[in-house]
Design a protein around this motif. Structure first.
Motif, short mmCIF file in Angstrom:
data_model
loop_
_atom_site.label_atom_id
_atom_site.label_comp_id
_atom_site.label_asym_id
_atom_site.label_seq_id
_atom_site.Cartn_x
_atom_site.Cartn_y
_atom_site.Cartn_z
N LEU A 139 0.83 -1.21 0.00
CA LEU A 139 0.00 0.00 0.00
C LEU A 139 0.87 1.26 0.00
N GLY A 140 1.96 1.23 0.76
CA GLY A 140 2.89 2.37 0.76
C GLY A 140 3.47 2.59 -0.62
N LEU A 141 3.85 1.51 -1.28
CA LEU A 141 4.41 1.60 -2.63
C LEU A 141 3.36 2.14 -3.61
N LEU A 142 2.15 1.60 -3.52
CA LEU A 142 1.07 1.99 -4.44
C LEU A 142 0.74 3.48 -4.31
N VAL A 143 0.57 3.95 -3.08
CA VAL A 143 0.20 5.34 -2.86
C VAL A 143 1.32 6.28 -3.31
N SER A 144 2.56 5.98 -2.92
CA SER A 144 3.66 6.89 -3.24
C SER A 144 3.93 6.94 -4.74
N SER A 145 3.88 5.80 -5.43
CA SER A 145 4.15 5.80 -6.87
C SER A 145 3.06 6.53 -7.63
N THR A 146 1.80 6.37 -7.20
CA THR A 146 0.69 7.03 -7.87
C THR A 146 0.73 8.54 -7.65
#
Length: 530
Positions: free
Chosen positions: A326-333
């Motif tokens: 979730l951290g990866l998804l939010v930050s990349s988006t």
């Protein structure tokens, strides 16, 4: 020669693909990427059970991951080179077909040896998807607009990575399915991707005379493989400081040096050395290697930590990976959208690298007693850092090379990132196996399944078969060893931060790769027409 002028001019004059056309064309790519992501994540929580059922060791555990990464790493430049000669759509479909074959063999494997061979086939297919999907995206979408689609890519990556461990855990815990379906489940998705690509992906086939440097490919693969085999066996089958170490390391480095010599003289090198004259490509390549070592080398063993140290089931272990994803998804988006809006990207590279370092340091403190809440926070921090860093390294490199070098730059970056991950998994896996064996011998002594430090101590234990006192010691051993693993990986993340600081920020192009290439060809040909 004369046909090149109108072709290039026509392409420049033609409007770029509409957002709807791009989304339609990306649909098959998205399913293909989902499959390749699912393949690596769905098996994560099944590995302890697979190793137990097939009577494997800790070294085999590492190589089930490493063989796929190695095959993917070695073939990425080849796929990128072939994209200059053949239809990109056909090549992606071929890579998915290989992936289907590998998945079927893995799902029906009778032993560890066949499983490792099937992972090689899967890796070759995944190498095609990894290289060609990025090349196709760069051909269709301008760097300035890539952030607009980051949400879609982030969602696919997030769903694939989140769903993978959960699906894998459920399959392993379901008696009438079992771990074999962790491999078989990717088959229908792969076939769907092949169908969608056939219907929606329509790209011009740019044909030019290409000679693939098979000798260079062979030498690179042999050199890297030799070093990786050494890193897996050293400290287990033979001493780190031994004749075998000198032979394998020396031989591997000699093969790689010979590969550099061959590549410097090849007409069409697998890894074009002159591309490294570009400062941005060189720095992003080094950063990608370091991120691969730190990220893949550390996190691939987290699932083992969840199950063997914390005593969680495969399904629960899958749920525990959610914070990082979730951290990866939010930050990349979010980073992608901000880059598209403002056109600035370096700040996200630097911030991502710094946050990744913090995440690695936090995970270096874990042990068998770490609370789930604290562990979730640490993983989320690491995910946020990696999300801002990894995809934007590729963006920076693609933005700073001529259009005709897009394929080479993309495949080179992907190659070295995969190589970093492969080396990280293999080397850190060897460190983990060695530490587990040493700590087990120290704490168990005569209670150990085999002689202390012997072969028995390298086997991945079946927790349900252990008596209570031994179980507690084994859980403590794996917790301590995993924390030490992240501490060993942290310096690589620090070096990645240092490298990123030296990358120069340049304005993002507003033309797609195809448009830039057509413009460059027109500019090169038109003056000579007089």
């Amino acid at each position: 020669m004369t046909a090149t002028v109108p072709a290039a001019t026509a392409k420049v004059g033609a409007g770029r693909m509409s957002r709807r056309e791009v989304l339609q064309a990306l649909s098959g790519l998205m399913v293909g990427m989902f499959v390749s992501i699912l393949a690596s994540t769905v098996v994560a929580n099944a590995l302890p059970r697979i190793i137990a059922d097939l009577n494997g060791t800790q070294t085999v555990y590492t190589w089930i991951v490493t063989t796929e990464l190695l095959a993917m790493t070695a073939t990425v430049p080849l796929w990128g080179k072939m994209a200059d000669l053949y239809s990109k759509k056909l090549l992606i479909q071929l890579s998915l077909g290989l992936f289907v074959i590998g998945s079927l063999i893995a799902g029906l494997t009778p032993n560890v040896e066949v499983l490792l061979a099937s992972r090689v086939v899967q890796g070759v297919g995944a190498g095609g998807m990894t290289a060609l999907a990025t090349i196709v995206m760069a051909a269709m979408i301008p760097p300035r607009e890539l952030g607009r689609y980051a949400g879609i890519f982030g969602a696919v990556f997030g769903v694939g990575t989140i769903a993978g461990p959960l699906i894998g855990g459920v399959l392993v815990d379901t008696s009438w399915l079992g771990w074999r379906w962790c491999f078989l489940i990717g088959v229908p998705f792969s076939l769907l991707s092949i169908f969608l690509l056939q219907r929606t992906l329509h790209l011009p086939v740019t044909r030019r005379k290409v000679k693939i440097d098979w000798l260079g490919a062979l030498l690179i693969t042999a050199g890297v493989s030799t070093v990786l085999v050494w890193s897996s066996l050293a400290g287990n089958k033979f001493a780190w400081a031994s004749g075998w170490t000198a032979l394998m390391v020396g031989g591997g480095l000699a093969l790689l040096a010979l590969a550099v010599w061959v590549e410097s003289r090849a007409a069409e090198p697998i890894v074009p050395l002159d591309i490294f004259r570009n400062r941005t490509v060189s720095l992003t390549t080094v950063a990608s290697i370091l991120v691969g070592v730190a990220m893949f080398g550390g996190t691939v063993f987290l699932s083992q930590y969840f199950q063997l140290s914390l005593g969680k089931s495969p399904t629960v272990a899958g749920l525990m990976s959610l914070p990082m994803i979730l951290g990866l998804l939010v930050s990349s988006t979010v980073a992608g959208q901000l880059i598209t809006k403002y056109g600035r990207w370096k700040r996200y590279l630097v911030t991502g690298a710094a946050v990744m370092v913090v995440g690695m340091l936090l995970l270096a403190t874990i042990d068998a007693g770490t609370s789930v809440v604290l562990l979730s926070v640490y993983m989320a921090v690491l995910g946020v850092g990696v999300g801002m860093l990894m995809q934007n390294l590729v963006l920076a490199a693609q933005n700073d090379v001529p259009a005709h070098e897009l394929g080479a730059a993309t495949s080179v970056l992907t190659f070295f990132r995969s190589m970093g991950g492969t080396i990280g998994v293999s080397a850190l896996g060897a460190v983990l196996a060695n530490r587990v064996a040493t700590l087990s011998a120290e704490k168990l002594g005569p209670l150990a399944g085999g002689a202390p430090g012997g072969e028995g101590s390298t086997e991945v234990p079946d927790l349900s078969a252990l008596p209570e006192p031994v179980l507690r010691i084994i859980q403590d051993v794996y917790g301590t060893a995993t924390g030490e693993l992240f501490l060993v990986a942290t310096p690589f993340a620090v070096l990645a931060l240092v490298v990123v600081l030296f990358i120069r920020e340049k304005p993002l192009h507003t033309l797609s790769g195809d448009e830039r290439r057509a413009k460059e060809e027109a500019a090169a040909v038109l003056p000579g027409a007089h």
